[in-house]
Design a protein around this motif. Sequence first.
Motif, PDB file in Angstrom:
ATOM      1  N   HIS A   1       1.192  -1.219  -0.158  1.00  9.68           N
ATOM      2  CA  HIS A   1      -0.425   0.226   0.103  1.00  9.68           C
ATOM      3  C   HIS A   1       0.654   1.226   0.237  1.00  9.68           C
ATOM      4  O   HIS A   1       0.967   2.136  -0.789  1.00  9.68           O
ATOM      5  CB  HIS A   1      -0.900  -0.322   1.521  1.00  9.68           C
ATOM      6  N   TYR A   2       1.572   1.197   1.044  1.00 10.40           N
ATOM      7  CA  TYR A   2       2.720   2.353   0.337  1.00 10.40           C
ATOM      8  C   TYR A   2       3.551   2.759  -0.459  1.00 10.40           C
ATOM      9  O   TYR A   2       3.385   3.652  -1.351  1.00 10.40           O
ATOM     10  CB  TYR A   2       4.049   2.321   1.720  1.00 10.40           C
ATOM     11  N   THR A   3       4.148   1.243  -1.013  1.00 13.77           N
ATOM     12  CA  THR A   3       4.947   1.772  -2.487  1.00 13.77           C
ATOM     13  C   THR A   3       3.669   2.329  -3.461  1.00 13.77           C
ATOM     14  O   THR A   3       4.168   3.219  -4.557  1.00 13.77           O
ATOM     15  CB  THR A   3       5.798   0.268  -2.813  1.00 13.77           C
ATOM     16  N   LEU A   4       2.465   1.957  -3.452  1.00 11.69           N
ATOM     17  CA  LEU A   4       1.752   2.272  -4.586  1.00 11.69           C
ATOM     18  C   LEU A   4       0.950   3.266  -4.329  1.00 11.69           C
ATOM     19  O   LEU A   4       1.272   3.745  -5.808  1.00 11.69           O
ATOM     20  CB  LEU A   4       0.098   1.245  -4.609  1.00 11.69           C
ATOM     21  N   LEU A   5       1.525   3.942  -3.133  1.00 12.69           N
ATOM     22  CA  LEU A   5       0.808   5.068  -3.113  1.00 12.69           C
ATOM     23  C   LEU A   5       2.198   6.126  -3.624  1.00 12.69           C
ATOM     24  O   LEU A   5       1.674   7.607  -4.133  1.00 12.69           O
ATOM     25  CB  LEU A   5       0.283   5.027  -1.522  1.00 12.69           C
ATOM     26  N   GLU A   6       3.275   5.804  -3.190  1.00  8.42           N
ATOM     27  CA  GLU A   6       4.240   6.695  -3.867  1.00  8.42           C
ATOM     28  C   GLU A   6       4.037   6.642  -4.393  1.00  8.42           C
ATOM     29  O   GLU A   6       5.349   7.755  -6.188  1.00  8.42           O
ATOM     30  CB  GLU A   6       5.669   5.839  -3.228  1.00  8.42           C
ATOM     31  N   ARG A   7       4.054   5.279  -5.813  1.00 11.46           N
ATOM     32  CA  ARG A   7       3.811   5.391  -7.176  1.00 11.46           C
ATOM     33  C   ARG A   7       3.523   6.367  -8.488  1.00 11.46           C
ATOM     34  O   ARG A   7       3.327   6.831  -8.926  1.00 11.46           O
ATOM     35  CB  ARG A   7       4.281   3.960  -7.655  1.00 11.46           C
ATOM     36  N   GLN A   8       1.905   6.357  -7.467  1.00 15.74           N
ATOM     37  CA  GLN A   8       1.221   7.298  -8.093  1.00 15.74           C
ATOM     38  C   GLN A   8       1.039   9.072  -7.943  1.00 15.74           C
ATOM     39  O   GLN A   8       0.992   8.694  -8.512  1.00 15.74           O
ATOM     40  CB  GLN A   8      -0.499   7.100  -6.680  1.00 15.74           C
TER      41      GLN A   8
ATOM     42  N   ILE B   1      -4.907   9.588 -10.347  1.00 14.12           N
ATOM     43  CA  ILE B   1      -4.970   8.162 -10.018  1.00 14.12           C
ATOM     44  C   ILE B   1      -4.725   8.140  -8.377  1.00 14.12           C
ATOM     45  O   ILE B   1      -3.982   6.979  -7.941  1.00 14.12           O
ATOM     46  CB  ILE B   1      -3.350   7.972 -10.667  1.00 14.12           C
ATOM     47  N   LEU B   2      -4.721   9.670  -7.976  1.00 12.81           N
ATOM     48  CA  LEU B   2      -4.204   8.778  -6.121  1.00 12.81           C
ATOM     49  C   LEU B   2      -5.477   8.422  -5.801  1.00 12.81           C
ATOM     50  O   LEU B   2      -6.439   8.647  -6.216  1.00 12.81           O
ATOM     51  CB  LEU B   2      -4.326  10.674  -6.076  1.00 12.81           C
ATOM     52  N   ASN B   3      -4.768   7.176  -4.986  1.00 13.47           N
ATOM     53  CA  ASN B   3      -5.244   6.689  -3.705  1.00 13.47           C
ATOM     54  C   ASN B   3      -6.488   5.115  -4.532  1.00 13.47           C
ATOM     55  O   ASN B   3      -7.611   4.967  -4.228  1.00 13.47           O
ATOM     56  CB  ASN B   3      -6.456   7.507  -2.973  1.00 13.47           C
ATOM     57  N   MET B   4      -6.277   5.568  -5.701  1.00 16.46           N
ATOM     58  CA  MET B   4      -6.570   4.131  -6.121  1.00 16.46           C
ATOM     59  C   MET B   4      -6.848   2.799  -6.302  1.00 16.46           C
ATOM     60  O   MET B   4      -5.191   2.695  -5.562  1.00 16.46           O
ATOM     61  CB  MET B   4      -7.036   4.227  -7.667  1.00 16.46           C
ATOM     62  N   PRO B   5      -7.220   1.260  -6.969  1.00 22.19           N
ATOM     63  CA  PRO B   5      -6.950  -0.015  -6.669  1.00 22.19           C
ATOM     64  C   PRO B   5      -5.548  -0.241  -6.874  1.00 22.19           C
ATOM     65  O   PRO B   5      -5.349   0.585  -8.355  1.00 22.19           O
ATOM     66  CB  PRO B   5      -8.063  -0.680  -6.434  1.00 22.19           C
ATOM     67  N   LEU B   6      -4.928  -1.177  -6.861  1.00 20.12           N
ATOM     68  CA  LEU B   6      -3.396  -1.084  -7.979  1.00 20.12           C
ATOM     69  C   LEU B   6      -4.204  -1.848  -8.714  1.00 20.12           C
ATOM     70  O   LEU B   6      -3.930  -1.589 -10.133  1.00 20.12           O
ATOM     71  CB  LEU B   6      -3.041  -2.871  -7.305  1.00 20.12           C
ATOM     72  N   VAL B   7      -5.554  -2.968  -8.931  1.00 21.63           N
ATOM     73  CA  VAL B   7      -6.390  -2.956 -10.410  1.00 21.63           C
ATOM     74  C   VAL B   7      -6.210  -1.891 -11.498  1.00 21.63           C
ATOM     75  O   VAL B   7      -5.985  -2.183 -13.259  1.00 21.63           O
ATOM     76  CB  VAL B   7      -6.994  -4.202 -10.665  1.00 21.63           C
ATOM     77  N   THR B   8      -6.783  -0.814 -10.714  1.00 16.76           N
ATOM     78  CA  THR B   8      -7.040   0.813 -11.319  1.00 16.76           C
ATOM     79  C   THR B   8      -5.912   1.515 -12.197  1.00 16.76           C
ATOM     80  O   THR B   8      -5.730   1.775 -12.434  1.00 16.76           O
ATOM     81  CB  THR B   8      -7.914   1.033 -10.747  1.00 16.76           C
TER      82      THR B   8
END
Length: 493
Positions: free
Chosen positions: A293-300, A328-335
Amino acid sequence: MNRTKGDEEEYWNSSKFKAFTFDDEDDELSQLKESKRAVNSLRDFVDDDDDDDLERVSWTGEPVGSISWSIKETAGNSGLAHEGREQLKSRNSFSSYAQLPKPTSTYSLSSFFRGRTRPGSFQSLSDALSDTPAKSYAPELGRPKGEYRDYSNDWSPSDTVRRLRKGKVCSLERFRSLQDKLQLLEEAVSMHDGNVITAVLIFLKRTLSKEILFRELEVRQIALRHLIHFLKEIGDQKLLLDLFRFLDRTEELALSHYREHLNIQDPDKRKEFLKTCIGLPFSAEDSAHIQDHYTLLERQIIIEANDRHLESAGQTEIFRKHPRKASILNMPLVTTLFYSCFYHYTEAEGTFSSPINLKKTFKIPDKQYVLTALAARAKLRAWNDVDALFTTKNWLGYTKKRAPIGFHRVVEILHKNNAPVQILQEYVNLVEDVDTKLNLATKFKCHDVVIDTYRDLKDRQQLLAYRSKVDKGSAEEEKIDALLSSSQIRWKN
């Protein structure tokens, strides 16, 4: 000025001033009678009720709200309340209420205004109040004894819980000692009613300290679970964290702390908060989830800043033809993966926005990746990318089409995105199951696939039946006729 005797008499008799005569008393009496009739006519207005044609009467038949009813109620409440209750007990059914005759009122509104009694029918207000013992009054409508006890607050814990279960209003303030409060809670738990348990817990939460409340609930697991659920519902994270800390439930404490990120709207602040959650005592599976979750938000955050700049510059074709509809912020991984396949499909693997990079970083399964990439590229009608998505090479260099999701799903997604018939036919032919292939080809009107399949099956009857489904004079009809007349095919039937 000389006047005749007749003129003088006419002058005095025609004067605008009238001398006092004893006949004036009759005129005043007539005016008073007119006033009395006007006052009495008020009854017509009171009796004419547009909202309710039924007149309510008391136990004695008096109209409820009339002057006589008010006088009797006042006197009855002050002097004969006990007598009224005894009369009420003697009435065993409500049928007597409906059969009571309606006597004529013995009081007139005009008699109150004039202050005197009319012989035979009307009484004055002073007479009515002074002569109360000799009159018959409407009894007071008594309440059940249980309701009188409610005002005195003498309900036991079991009685209180039963009343709460029935939805009746009942004060809990009389339970002041800890023993009474715990007994009340135990009675609520034994009743197996969640609403009653929650109501008692709210009372205990308000009247007990946290330490005492947590200590007593620790040995009462049913009530404890209700309190935890209630605190989650109302969002009281502070008290919930204190409770988990007291109970030494470290994993639930960590999850409750992690849940607070939902209340943080700023992306950078949410990222920093998630970073503090990484070291909390989660299970191994949950720890991996927090890290992702942390890594995904950092990428987003990085992708969002870069794409916003490219879109505002207007130099990138994909953003000009297909403007972004949301952040794209705070979207799920699939999105996020779909977004990356839509806007950044051809980027190198080393970039944060590359779909391949996302697939490897978050270990996305092949089926999920292919399904998402197919939906994104088909939406853009990028058929070459779709073809490359399913083309694989073996160690000898030969190419082969392979679909981890099954080609029947590929066909449905392509048709949903209005793929040309030639593209559909190519992937329908790749479906291995014959019945599924025929159903899809018939459904999406892939005539060549149906004809070739019946030819391979050497099923003449089915081919003849299908001939009636194609347009007359079309290329498909000619193809069927050529096959039916061919001597090189040995038909089964």
